[in-house]
Write a protein that holds these residues in place. Structure first.
Motif, short mmCIF file in Angstrom:
data_model
loop_
_atom_site.label_atom_id
_atom_site.label_comp_id
_atom_site.label_asym_id
_atom_site.label_seq_id
_atom_site.Cartn_x
_atom_site.Cartn_y
_atom_site.Cartn_z
N ALA A 74 0.88 -1.18 0.00
CA ALA A 74 0.00 0.00 0.00
C ALA A 74 0.91 1.22 0.00
CB ALA A 74 -0.90 0.01 1.23
N ILE A 75 0.59 2.17 -0.85
CA ILE A 75 1.34 3.43 -0.82
C ILE A 75 0.43 4.49 -0.22
CG2 ILE A 75 2.61 5.14 -2.17
CD1 ILE A 75 3.20 2.90 -4.19
N VAL A 76 0.86 4.98 0.95
CA VAL A 76 0.08 5.98 1.66
C VAL A 76 0.49 7.35 1.12
CG1 VAL A 76 -0.52 6.89 3.94
CG2 VAL A 76 0.08 4.47 3.68
N VAL A 77 -0.52 8.13 0.72
CA VAL A 77 -0.25 9.44 0.10
C VAL A 77 -0.70 10.51 1.09
CG1 VAL A 77 -0.74 10.92 -1.88
CG2 VAL A 77 -0.68 8.43 -2.17
N LEU A 78 0.26 11.32 1.55
CA LEU A 78 -0.05 12.37 2.50
C LEU A 78 0.55 13.67 2.02
CD1 LEU A 78 2.61 12.03 5.18
CD2 LEU A 78 1.86 9.95 4.06
N ALA A 79 0.11 14.76 2.61
CA ALA A 79 0.66 16.05 2.19
C ALA A 79 0.57 17.06 3.32
CB ALA A 79 -0.08 16.56 0.95
N ASP A 80 1.38 18.09 3.19
CA ASP A 80 1.42 19.18 4.18
C ASP A 80 0.09 19.93 4.15
OD1 ASP A 80 1.82 21.58 5.49
OD2 ASP A 80 3.90 21.77 4.81
N LYS A 81 -0.66 19.85 5.25
CA LYS A 81 -2.01 20.41 5.24
C LYS A 81 -2.03 21.94 5.24
CE LYS A 81 -2.56 19.64 10.20
NZ LYS A 81 -3.16 18.81 11.23
N ASP A 82 -0.87 22.57 5.44
CA ASP A 82 -0.82 24.04 5.38
C ASP A 82 -0.75 24.56 3.95
OD1 ASP A 82 -1.01 24.32 8.08
OD2 ASP A 82 1.16 24.23 8.39
N VAL A 83 -0.52 23.66 3.01
CA VAL A 83 -0.52 24.07 1.59
C VAL A 83 -1.97 24.08 1.12
CG1 VAL A 83 0.18 23.34 -0.73
CG2 VAL A 83 1.81 23.22 1.17
N ASP A 84 -2.41 25.24 0.59
CA ASP A 84 -3.84 25.41 0.30
C ASP A 84 -4.42 24.33 -0.61
OD1 ASP A 84 -2.38 26.35 -1.86
OD2 ASP A 84 -3.49 28.22 -2.10
N VAL A 85 -3.65 23.85 -1.56
CA VAL A 85 -4.17 22.86 -2.51
C VAL A 85 -3.57 21.46 -2.27
CG1 VAL A 85 -4.84 24.50 -4.30
CG2 VAL A 85 -2.49 23.65 -4.22
N TRP A 86 -3.36 21.14 -0.99
CA TRP A 86 -2.75 19.83 -0.69
C TRP A 86 -3.60 18.68 -1.20
CZ3 TRP A 86 -4.72 15.84 2.21
CH2 TRP A 86 -5.79 16.11 3.06
N VAL A 87 -4.93 18.85 -1.17
CA VAL A 87 -5.81 17.75 -1.63
C VAL A 87 -5.60 17.50 -3.12
CG1 VAL A 87 -8.21 17.02 -1.97
CG2 VAL A 87 -7.55 18.14 0.15
N GLU A 88 -5.55 18.59 -3.89
CA GLU A 88 -5.35 18.45 -5.33
C GLU A 88 -3.99 17.82 -5.62
OE1 GLU A 88 -6.57 21.07 -3.79
OE2 GLU A 88 -8.16 22.02 -4.93
N ASP A 89 -2.94 18.35 -4.98
CA ASP A 89 -1.59 17.83 -5.24
C ASP A 89 -1.49 16.34 -4.88
OD1 ASP A 89 -0.75 20.28 -6.18
OD2 ASP A 89 0.24 20.88 -4.32
N ALA A 90 -2.05 15.97 -3.74
CA ALA A 90 -1.97 14.57 -3.31
C ALA A 90 -2.81 13.68 -4.24
CB ALA A 90 -2.46 14.44 -1.86
N SER A 91 -3.96 14.19 -4.68
CA SER A 91 -4.84 13.38 -5.54
C SER A 91 -4.21 13.14 -6.91
CB SER A 91 -6.19 14.07 -5.73
OG SER A 91 -6.83 14.20 -4.49
N ILE A 92 -3.52 14.13 -7.42
CA ILE A 92 -2.84 13.95 -8.71
C ILE A 92 -1.77 12.87 -8.57
CG2 ILE A 92 -1.25 15.07 -10.34
CD1 ILE A 92 -2.96 17.66 -9.82
N ALA A 93 -1.00 12.94 -7.49
CA ALA A 93 0.06 11.93 -7.29
C ALA A 93 -0.56 10.53 -7.14
CB ALA A 93 0.88 12.28 -6.05
N ALA A 94 -1.70 10.45 -6.44
CA ALA A 94 -2.36 9.15 -6.25
C ALA A 94 -2.84 8.60 -7.59
CB ALA A 94 -3.53 9.30 -5.27
N THR A 95 -3.36 9.47 -8.44
CA THR A 95 -3.84 9.04 -9.76
C THR A 95 -2.66 8.54 -10.60
OG1 THR A 95 -5.58 10.69 -9.63
CG2 THR A 95 -5.09 9.81 -11.81
#
Ligand code: FMN
Length: 171
Positions: A74-95
């Motif tokens: 399993a590859i766990v994808v996390l990101a720095d929550k202080d970055v405004d678009v962390w959800v987008e950046d993490a989702s692109i990497a997951a895709t």
């Protein structure tokens, strides 16, 4: 690319077979090649192969994560929550991980963590953070379960596509 997209499916059953180190390395390199807003690269990736940890990760949600215990990776994808678009950046990497897995002959499936609950009082992200010693400043977006496919799914065909979602010039 279009063939890769048509044949990509969410695979939740995996053969009892380890994934070669070179393939894991390629997957992780692909994740690091992901585009991110302003090139800030706020993500981190944790490749989990330990059986006990995979079993615990499979319990991170009441529904939708159980099949992780049968995955070799399993590859766990996390990101720095202080970055405004962390959800987008993490989702692109997951895709990118999901598609790269398919290109390597591996099956994979997204397991959502962000905005999901482990129990009534604990988020899935907090549960995973505790389990994997993830520092407070990160949020977990998702996990990508990966393994050699032990199920077959039909490729998408043109007739499956929602062409009514497409608009030209104006809605
Ligand atoms: C944002 C997102 C979250 C998802 N979360 C889960 C999940 O938690 N568990 C799961 O089994 N599948 C999850 N999936 C996989 C979807 O159920 C799957 O992509 C969808 O049913 C379409 O099937 P396909 O991927 O085979 O085309 C998720 C997919 C996306 C894009």
């Amino acid at each position: 690319m279009i063939d890769l997209l048509k044949t990509r499916r969410s695979i939740r059953k995996y053969k009892d077979k380890e994934i070669e180190k070179e393939k894991i390395d390629t997957l992780l390199k692909a994740a690091l090649l992901s585009p991110s807003s302003k090139g800030r690269r706020p993500w981190e990736f944790i490749a989990v192969t330990d059986k006990n940890l995979l079993e615990s990760l499979s319990q991170s949600r009441q529904f939708g994560s159980q099949f992780l215990k049968g995955a070799p990776l399993a590859i766990v994808v996390l990101a720095d929550k202080d970055v405004d678009v962390w959800v987008e950046d993490a989702s692109i990497a997951a895709t990118i991980l999901h598609l790269t897995a398919h290109s390597l002959g591996l099956g994979s499936c997204w397991v959502q963590a962000h905005e999901r609950m482990h129990t009534e009082n604990e988020t899935t992200s907090d549960y995973i953070k505790k389990l994997l010693n993830i520092p407070e400043k990160y949020n977990v977006e998702c996990m990508i379960a990966v393994g050699y496919p032990d199920e077959e799914k039909k490729a998408y065909e043109d007739k499956d596509l929602l062409y009514n979602k497409l608009h030209f010039n104006k809605f």
